[in-house]
Scaffold this active site. Structure first.
Site, PDB file in Angstrom:
ATOM      1  CE1 TYR A  54      32.924  56.187  49.382  1.00  0.00           C
ATOM      2  CE2 TYR A  54      34.390  57.775  50.411  1.00  0.00           C
ATOM      3  CZ  TYR A  54      33.962  56.465  50.246  1.00  0.00           C
ATOM      4  OH  TYR A  54      34.559  55.460  50.933  1.00  0.00           O
ATOM      5  CD  GLU A  56      28.922  54.015  49.837  1.00  0.00           C
ATOM      6  OE1 GLU A  56      27.788  54.197  50.304  1.00  0.00           O
ATOM      7  OE2 GLU A  56      29.892  53.652  50.529  1.00  0.00           O
ATOM      8  CG  ASP A 200      38.092  35.254  34.887  1.00  0.00           C
ATOM      9  OD1 ASP A 200      38.454  36.251  34.226  1.00  0.00           O
ATOM     10  OD2 ASP A 200      38.532  34.998  36.027  1.00  0.00           O
ATOM     11  CB  THR A 226      41.686  42.412  34.397  1.00  0.00           C
ATOM     12  OG1 THR A 226      42.273  41.682  33.318  1.00  0.00           O
ATOM     13  CG2 THR A 226      41.578  41.526  35.618  1.00  0.00           C
ATOM     14  CE  LYS A 229      45.511  39.672  33.922  1.00  0.00           C
ATOM     15  NZ  LYS A 229      44.393  39.949  34.822  1.00  0.00           N
ATOM     16  NE  ARG A 235      47.128  46.493  39.143  1.00  0.00           N
ATOM     17  CZ  ARG A 235      47.841  45.698  38.335  1.00  0.00           C
ATOM     18  NH1 ARG A 235      48.723  46.200  37.504  1.00  0.00           N
ATOM     19  NH2 ARG A 235      47.669  44.393  38.371  1.00  0.00           N
TER      20      ARG A 235
HETATM   21  C1  PLP Z   1      41.595  34.702  34.796  1.00  0.00           C
HETATM   22  C2  PLP Z   1      41.798  35.761  35.823  1.00  0.00           C
HETATM   23  N1  PLP Z   1      40.760  36.139  36.586  1.00  0.00           N
HETATM   24  C3  PLP Z   1      40.883  37.072  37.528  1.00  0.00           C
HETATM   25  C4  PLP Z   1      42.089  37.712  37.738  1.00  0.00           C
HETATM   26  C5  PLP Z   1      42.184  38.685  38.871  1.00  0.00           C
HETATM   27  O1  PLP Z   1      42.467  39.952  38.499  1.00  0.00           O
HETATM   28  P1  PLP Z   1      43.045  40.999  39.598  1.00  0.00           P
HETATM   29  O2  PLP Z   1      44.460  40.641  39.802  1.00  0.00           O
HETATM   30  O3  PLP Z   1      42.807  42.323  38.947  1.00  0.00           O
HETATM   31  O4  PLP Z   1      42.227  40.829  40.822  1.00  0.00           O
HETATM   32  C6  PLP Z   1      43.189  37.382  36.959  1.00  0.00           C
HETATM   33  C7  PLP Z   1      44.477  38.056  37.178  1.00  0.00           C
HETATM   34  O5  PLP Z   1      45.478  37.786  36.649  1.00  0.00           O
HETATM   35  C8  PLP Z   1      43.054  36.366  35.980  1.00  0.00           C
HETATM   36  O6  PLP Z   1      44.080  35.980  35.232  1.00  0.00           O
END
Ligand code: PLP
Length: 423
Positions: A54, A56, A200, A226, A229, A235
């Site tokens: 842990y 935090e 994003d 993320t 991918k 993950r």
């Molecule tokens: C553009 C975008 N943002 C956020 C996410 C969310 O990711 P997670 O599934 O890890 O929460 C994804 C997932 O495919 C995504 O394509």
């Protein structure tokens, strides 16, 4: 001492399920744009003793003792992320992409603020304002979409909408769009309307790491991503930002959005960042883009309509009406699954069908490229997809396609034949 027996001895049911999925992963062709196969090293870090700790807080400011090593580990992950992406500040704690976005919204927005994002049914993500997601529940999202004739994001349109809705934040990024967004133009619009720009980059961050896609980092105030991918990590989520937003972003993640960090996942992210800084990884990302383009072009030559006419990144969308007006995305995806090709169905821009039926298939190349496929093989995969969809109902043809898929999959496997599915 803890039980040192192997999983198969302790829990045969779970070992069996893991082995079954390893077999599925080894024997199919994987075209889901958001999936990939991690290296053994990433899996080892993810399955390490860091899962026990842990911590935090952040390095040097923890609510728990015993964090000296975890601090070094998180610092290593943050430093590697900053250096890989040329970012001033990195937060490696988000449990997922959705939580990277949540942490960012919590840190920079107040409930009720206006945010401008891409329409979900034209390529955006749930966390960009869907009414079934916290983002749509807490903030007033407005949307831009793609131009009906080009099926590309039209920056004049984005500017027009931004000037009319005056957002506090503009979100640029997508889950299903095959072209390159103009980061500089997005930043220009954000500056003009006094908004923050969040990119994003969940889908393209791996390509950015390998130099196969323009980086949003110099233009975005905050970039979220993320790690699982094309980046080929565990993950998880990641936030990169300018130093001046660092303290707010950190607070947005912990304590606003999350509790204790997943230290094993952070360790595995650090390994992935290390792997992504190699020449081999750069070549891998260039190959992903070349493969996506080769497959989309050969499908086009075969009479299949690809949304926007092709791809500049790792994915593209097939418009199934060019195969059969009555074929839904859902039926097509299920059918392909029966011959060993894994895809997901997706709406296409201006889709006449609801999302749970949809008219498109989203095709992504990161996983197949990890397995070693190059242009010739992915063109062959494209032909097999088309043959299966056109030949549905013809049992002999479906069996022939399944046979060829099995042969290709066995020649291009992600893991050794005897890999039990865990390390
Ligand atoms: C553009 C975008 N943002 C956020 C996410 C969310 O990711 P997670 O599934 O890890 O929460 C994804 C997932 O495919 C995504 O394509």
């Amino acid at each position: 001492m803890t039980d040192q027996r192997h999983l198969a001895e302790v829990d045969a049911a779970m070992a069996g399920l893991i082995a079954a999925d390893a077999e599925r992963q080894r024997t199919s062709i994987h075209l889901i744009a958001s999936e990939n196969f991690t290296s053994r090293a990433v899996m080892q870090a993810s399955g390490s003793v860091f899962t026990n700790k842990y911590s935090e807080g952040y390095p040097g400011r923890r609510y728990y003792e015993g964090c000296a090593v975890v601090d070094q580990m998180e610092d290593l992950a943050r430093d590697r992320a900053k250096s890989l992406f040329g970012a001033e500040h990195a937060n490696v704690q988000p449990h997922s992409g959705a939580q990277a976005n949540m942490g960012t919204y919590f840190s920079l927005l107040d409930p009720g603020d206006v945010v401008l994002g891409m329409r979900l049914d034209q390529g955006g993500h749930l966390t960009h304002g869907s009414h079934v997601n916290f983002s749509g529940m807490l903030y007033r999202f407005e949307a831009y979409g793609v131009d009906p004739s080009t099926e590309r994001v039209d920056m004049d349109e984005v500017r027009k909408v931004a000037l009319s809705v005056r957002p506090k934040m503009i979100v640029a990024g997508f889950s299903a769009y095959s072209r390159i967004l103009d980061w500089e133009a997005f930043r220009g619009i954000a500056d003009e309307v006094g908004a923050l720009l969040m990119v994003d980059a969940a889908h393209i961050i791996g390509l950015v790491a390998g130099g196969a896609h323009p980086s949003p980092i110099p233009y975005a105030h905050v970039t979220t991503a993320t790690t699982h991918k094309a980046l080929r990590g565990p993950r998880g989520g990641l936030i990169l930002c300018e130093e001046r937003f660092g303290a707010d972003i950190d607070k947005g993640v912990f304590p606003n959005a999350q509790g204790g960090a997943l230290n094993n996942q952070i360790a595995a992210k650090a390994v992935a960042f290390h792997e992504a800084s190699t020449d081999e990884y750069r070549a891998y990302t260039a190959q992903i883009v070349a493969n996506a383009s080769a497959m989309a072009d050969s499908m086009t030559a075969d009479g299949i309509r690809i949304v926007s006419g092709g791809t500049d990144n790792h994915l593209f969308l097939m418009d199934l009406r060019s195969i059969d007006d009555d074929l839904t995305g859902r039926d097509a995806a299920r059918l392909l699954d029966t011959v060993g090709i894994t895809v997901n169905f997706n709406t296409i821009p201006f889709d006449p069908r609801p999302p749970f039926k949809a008219t498109g298939l989203r095709i992504g190349l990161p996983a197949a490229t990890t397995c070693g496929m190059k242009e010739d093989e992915v063109r062959r995969v494209g032909t097999l997809v088309a043959r299966a969809l056109r030949g549905r109902g013809d049992e002999a043809e479906m069996a022939a396609v399944a046979g060829e898929v099995a042969e290709l999959a066995s020649a291009f496997q992600p893991y050794p034949v005897d890999f039990p599915g865990h390390v």
